[in-house]
Design a protein around this motif. Structure first.
Motif, mmCIF file in Angstrom:
data_model
loop_
_atom_site.group_PDB
_atom_site.id
_atom_site.type_symbol
_atom_site.label_atom_id
_atom_site.label_comp_id
_atom_site.label_asym_id
_atom_site.label_seq_id
_atom_site.Cartn_x
_atom_site.Cartn_y
_atom_site.Cartn_z
ATOM 1 N N LYS A 3 11.981 6.683 0.972
ATOM 2 C CA LYS A 3 12.835 7.806 0.577
ATOM 3 C C LYS A 3 14.257 7.628 1.098
ATOM 4 O O LYS A 3 15.233 7.871 0.392
ATOM 5 N N PHE A 4 14.364 7.165 2.345
ATOM 6 C CA PHE A 4 15.690 6.924 2.924
ATOM 7 C C PHE A 4 16.447 5.880 2.111
ATOM 8 O O PHE A 4 17.626 6.049 1.797
ATOM 9 N N ASN B 69 0.814 -1.220 0.000
ATOM 10 C CA ASN B 69 0.000 0.000 0.000
ATOM 11 C C ASN B 69 0.848 1.271 0.000
ATOM 12 O O ASN B 69 0.627 2.192 0.785
ATOM 13 N N ASP B 70 1.853 1.303 -0.868
ATOM 14 C CA ASP B 70 2.687 2.491 -1.087
ATOM 15 C C ASP B 70 3.548 2.881 0.113
ATOM 16 O O ASP B 70 3.969 4.038 0.227
ATOM 17 N N ALA B 71 3.787 1.972 1.014
ATOM 18 C CA ALA B 71 4.649 2.290 2.157
ATOM 19 C C ALA B 71 5.219 1.002 2.732
ATOM 20 O O ALA B 71 4.817 -0.103 2.361
ATOM 21 N N VAL B 72 6.158 1.154 3.649
ATOM 22 C CA VAL B 72 6.718 0.014 4.366
ATOM 23 C C VAL B 72 5.995 -0.119 5.702
ATOM 24 O O VAL B 72 5.683 0.873 6.365
ATOM 25 N N TYR B 73 5.715 -1.354 6.065
ATOM 26 C CA TYR B 73 5.075 -1.662 7.346
ATOM 27 C C TYR B 73 5.937 -2.680 8.096
ATOM 28 O O TYR B 73 6.693 -3.439 7.484
ATOM 29 N N PHE B 74 5.775 -2.697 9.420
ATOM 30 C CA PHE B 74 6.385 -3.747 10.226
ATOM 31 C C PHE B 74 5.264 -4.669 10.670
ATOM 32 O O PHE B 74 4.303 -4.236 11.317
ATOM 33 N N THR B 75 5.377 -5.936 10.324
ATOM 34 C CA THR B 75 4.260 -6.856 10.521
ATOM 35 C C THR B 75 4.117 -7.304 11.976
ATOM 36 O O THR B 75 5.062 -7.264 12.758
ATOM 37 N N GLY B 76 2.935 -7.779 12.304
ATOM 38 C CA GLY B 76 2.688 -8.360 13.616
ATOM 39 C C GLY B 76 2.399 -7.325 14.690
ATOM 40 O O GLY B 76 2.472 -6.123 14.469
ATOM 41 N N LYS B 77 2.094 -7.813 15.877
ATOM 42 C CA LYS B 77 1.742 -6.947 17.007
ATOM 43 C C LYS B 77 2.691 -7.125 18.190
ATOM 44 O O LYS B 77 2.371 -6.724 19.310
ATOM 45 N N ARG B 78 3.843 -7.722 17.940
ATOM 46 C CA ARG B 78 4.773 -7.961 19.048
ATOM 47 C C ARG B 78 5.472 -6.682 19.507
ATOM 48 O O ARG B 78 5.963 -6.615 20.640
ATOM 49 N N TYR B 79 5.567 -5.697 18.614
ATOM 50 C CA TYR B 79 6.295 -4.469 18.902
ATOM 51 C C TYR B 79 5.387 -3.258 18.662
ATOM 52 O O TYR B 79 4.434 -3.347 17.879
ATOM 53 N N PRO B 80 5.682 -2.133 19.320
ATOM 54 C CA PRO B 80 4.799 -0.963 19.222
ATOM 55 C C PRO B 80 4.568 -0.443 17.802
ATOM 56 O O PRO B 80 3.527 0.160 17.542
ATOM 57 N N ILE B 81 5.506 -0.651 16.872
ATOM 58 C CA ILE B 81 5.301 -0.136 15.519
ATOM 59 C C ILE B 81 4.601 -1.149 14.618
ATOM 60 O O ILE B 81 4.465 -0.927 13.411
ATOM 61 N N GLN C 197 19.820 7.311 0.510
ATOM 62 C CA GLN C 197 21.012 6.937 1.260
ATOM 63 C C GLN C 197 21.673 5.656 0.773
ATOM 64 O O GLN C 197 22.897 5.515 0.861
ATOM 65 N N LEU C 198 20.863 4.725 0.239
ATOM 66 C CA LEU C 198 21.420 3.420 -0.117
ATOM 67 C C LEU C 198 21.179 3.022 -1.571
ATOM 68 O O LEU C 198 21.583 1.942 -1.993
ATOM 69 N N ASN C 199 20.503 3.884 -2.321
ATOM 70 C CA ASN C 199 20.260 3.645 -3.746
ATOM 71 C C ASN C 199 19.523 2.331 -3.991
ATOM 72 O O ASN C 199 19.869 1.541 -4.868
ATOM 73 N N ILE C 200 18.485 2.098 -3.190
ATOM 74 C CA ILE C 200 17.661 0.899 -3.370
ATOM 75 C C ILE C 200 16.204 1.319 -3.511
ATOM 76 O O ILE C 200 15.799 2.378 -3.030
ATOM 77 N N ASP C 201 15.423 0.471 -4.147
ATOM 78 C CA ASP C 201 14.013 0.749 -4.382
ATOM 79 C C ASP C 201 13.181 -0.256 -3.598
ATOM 80 O O ASP C 201 12.993 -1.404 -4.012
ATOM 81 N N GLY D 137 17.783 -8.154 1.352
ATOM 82 C CA GLY D 137 16.994 -8.433 0.170
ATOM 83 C C GLY D 137 17.221 -7.450 -0.954
ATOM 84 O O GLY D 137 16.815 -7.688 -2.098
ATOM 85 N N TYR D 138 17.880 -6.325 -0.637
ATOM 86 C CA TYR D 138 18.144 -5.285 -1.631
ATOM 87 C C TYR D 138 19.639 -5.014 -1.788
ATOM 88 O O TYR D 138 20.068 -3.915 -2.126
ATOM 89 N N LYS D 139 20.433 -6.036 -1.520
ATOM 90 C CA LYS D 139 21.884 -5.972 -1.670
ATOM 91 C C LYS D 139 22.507 -4.880 -0.801
ATOM 92 O O LYS D 139 23.357 -4.110 -1.243
ATOM 93 N N VAL D 140 22.075 -4.863 0.434
ATOM 94 C CA VAL D 140 22.689 -4.002 1.447
ATOM 95 C C VAL D 140 23.069 -4.888 2.626
ATOM 96 O O VAL D 140 22.232 -5.650 3.131
ATOM 97 N N VAL D 141 24.321 -4.836 3.054
ATOM 98 C CA VAL D 141 24.760 -5.583 4.230
ATOM 99 C C VAL D 141 25.031 -4.608 5.369
ATOM 100 O O VAL D 141 25.416 -3.452 5.144
ATOM 101 N N GLY D 142 24.817 -5.059 6.577
ATOM 102 C CA GLY D 142 25.025 -4.190 7.724
ATOM 103 C C GLY D 142 25.413 -4.977 8.956
ATOM 104 O O GLY D 142 25.120 -6.171 9.069
#
Length: 603
Positions: A68-69, A46-58, A73-77, A458-463
């Protein structure tokens, strides 16, 4: 260890058999190739990122700023599907288990549960380093355990160690599987049978001494289970590492762990009263529960930080406290990182630290804002009149300001007094109160940030994160120098898109803890794990040059053995090897932690 009955409540009350939140076969609930729960992850819809489930406040909240970030910042879509990685491991990926039928018969005879199933073996072959998770998603491990065992008691562990010693097999203790030092990784050149000894079924509360405020538990109890059961009885250990949802009491001991609320409750070495550890030579323990004894070297400190290389921790007695009457969050915004550090230094000097006090630098402050579910780009802290007041009237630069998050615990009067002192010191250094909501949110996001890496891969970013402890007078120099080194190394490696930020997480009289987070786009890199390791190694060299430690609480494992001799001296290494030779002469606990290998001449 026996306890006086009158201090334990009713004889029938203990032991308490704990039903863990984490199942025996943890892959039933947790990701087999990522962090945390299967039902908790970042997804695009739905045009945004969500964090799934109800285990955490977000959970299930719209997080529009991540897209946008990711682009800038990381050149990923993030609007496009990410790379999913490999499916569950299959038998043909690995060599068959190297364990004789006779050994399995012996395990059956002593009624110890075991598995040679491929998924169980792979799940127990790793912790949560970048290398571990990248390998799970893209490749296979060079070596995995041959058999996984689940002892149910101290005596089961005694039997297992006897079997391994008799048949010259290797034991690698496995607690919560959250290690970020390579500690549970199987040595690739090990030819003997490797047993992964999973302590998760040893999770009983053996007794609780209300008069002396001590509880004794089996070492496999998970942090969230321990706190839940103690809370039912009106107590808390107060030990809350970032991984406490999944890490174990025995793992805290073995790695010399620290928690977010150590200011009030102490680090693991402050909490421990008694430890029992099974070695090939026998059981190492103290036969007293006295709060402190002057009786030669304290062998608890040989066990703490031994990282599974000397034996298996089976039972631990720790201090507990009554549940706090009052818990309140808070936050302070500062014009820059230096002002925030000076405030933290003064709070430590006055010894008025709240339960938790953390300071995000500007880069991490901005990163935290992208996880805000509010519609505005700045989020609650920089919305409307508050944004005008902070940036226009007070002159704070959004590209320099930083935020301190606070947690106060105690009775109401203690909390009010602590708040008054800390906020007064914050004001002296140009800080402004940013409210309870931001403090609570910053504290809780600690548990969610670990899930970001799975999304990024999943978008070729390691951290990865890495930490250090450092004297107060070198904090600003260390952070600035490490940032310079990382920037230089990224340019050298051809990395254009990366994020690197820092925060101060714990304070002491003589110094503090600094956490670093590094992530980069590896689209043009063939071996991102090696490149990340190279950059981190250069950063670690600079940390040491600036007077920082090789680790505050992550431990040494296999990743930081390079710096271990320089940290404790040649004499110190030989002293450790002498203890290893005495307790484990056949190198049954062949983890290769702390030192990369054990010279045969030393055993």
């Amino acid at each position: 260890m026996n306890m006086p009955v009158h201090n334990q409540g009713k004889r029938s009350d203990y032991p308490i058999n704990v039903k863990s939140a984490i199942p025996k076969h943890r892959q039933e609930l947790l990701k087999w190739n990522g962090w945390g729960y299967k039902d908790s992850k970042f997804v695009y819809k739905n045009d945004a990122v969500y964090f799934t489930g109800k285990r955490y406040p977000i959970g299930e909240l719209r997080l529009p700023h991540l897209i946008k970030f990711g682009t800038e910042q990381l050149n990923i879509d993030l609007t496009k599907p990410g790379i999913q990685g490999r499916e569950l491991p299959i038998e043909s990926d690995y060599s068959p288990p190297k364990v004789s039928p006779e050994i399995l018969v012996q395990l059956d005879n002593v009624r110890i549960s075991y598995s040679i199933e491929i998924t169980d073996r792979v799940v127990h072959a790793h912790g949560h380093t970048l290398k571990d998770i990248y390998t799970l998603r893209n490749s296979v491990f060079e070596r995995i355990p041959d058999v996984v065992v689940w002892p149910r008691s101290h005596q089961d562990v005694v039997e297992l160690v006897k079997i391994a010693d008799t048949h010259d097999m290797v034991i690698i203790p496995f607690g919560g599987g959250t290690s970020v030092s390579g500690a549970v990784e199987c040595p690739s050149k090990e030819t003997r049978t490797i047993i992964s000894l999973d302590t998760s079924q040893m999770n009983r509360i053996l007794w609780l001494d209300k008069e002396n405020l001590v509880v004794c538990c089996e070492s496999g109890i998970i942090g969230q289970d321990l706190e839940r059961e103690l809370a039912k009885l009106g107590y808390t250990s107060g030990h809350e590492p970032d991984s406490y949802e999944f890490s174990s009491l025995g793992g805290w001991v073995a790695t010399r762990a620290s928690g977010m609320k150590k200011n009030t409750y102490g680090n693991i070495e402050d909490l421990i009263v008694h430890v029992k550890m099974v070695t090939p030579l026998g059981v190492l323990q103290k036969n007293t529960q006295a709060p402190r004894i002057s009786c030669g070297p304290d062998f608890n400190h040989v066990i703490m930080g031994s990282e599974g290389s000397l034996g298996v921790v089976t039972e631990v007695a720790i201090k507990i406290r009554p549940l706090p009457q009052c818990r309140r969050y808070g936050s302070i915004v500062f014009p820059d990182f230096a002002a925030g550090v000076k405030c933290m230094r003064e709070v430590a000097r006055k010894r008025c630290q709240p339960a938790s006090i953390r300071l995000m630098d500007n880069d991490q402050f901005k990163f935290g804002l992208i996880l805000k579910p509010e519609s505005s780009c700045g989020g609650a802290l920089l919305d409307g009149l508050k944004k005008f007041y902070i940036t226009k009237l007070k002159g704070f630069d959004p590209d320099r300001m930083c935020v301190m998050t606070l947690l106060f615990e105690g009775d109401e009067s203690e909390v009010k007094s602590s708040e008054k002192r800390v906020y007064a010191i914050g004001t002296r250094f140009g800080g402004l109160s940013a409210g309870q909501t931001n403090g609570e949110r910053g504290y809780m996001l600690t548990f969610v940030i670990a899930y970001i890496r799975d999304l990024a891969m999943g978008y070729k970013v390691v951290g990865e994160s890495f930490e250090t402890s450092v004297p107060w007078d070198r904090v600003l120099t260390l952070v600035a120098n490490v940032k310079t080194v990382v920037a230089q190394e990224c340019r050298k490696q051809g990395i254009t898109y990366y994020v690197f930020n820092a925060r101060v997480t714990q304070t002491y009289d003589a110094g503090c803890v600094v956490y670093f987070y590094l992530g980069f786009n590896y689209s043009n890199i063939t071996d991102p794990v090696h490149v990340h390791h190279t950059i981190e190694e250069k950063a670690r060299d600079e940390i040491v040059n600036c007077g920082g430690s090789i680790s505050h609480h992550h431990g040494v494992g296999k990743l930081r053995t390079k710096w271990y001799p320089g940290t404790i001296s040649k004499v110190g290494v030989n002293l450790y090897l002498a203890a290893k030779k005495e307790l484990d002469p056949k190198n049954i606990f062949a983890t290769n932690n702390l030192v990369s290998s054990i010279p045969k001449a030393k055993l």
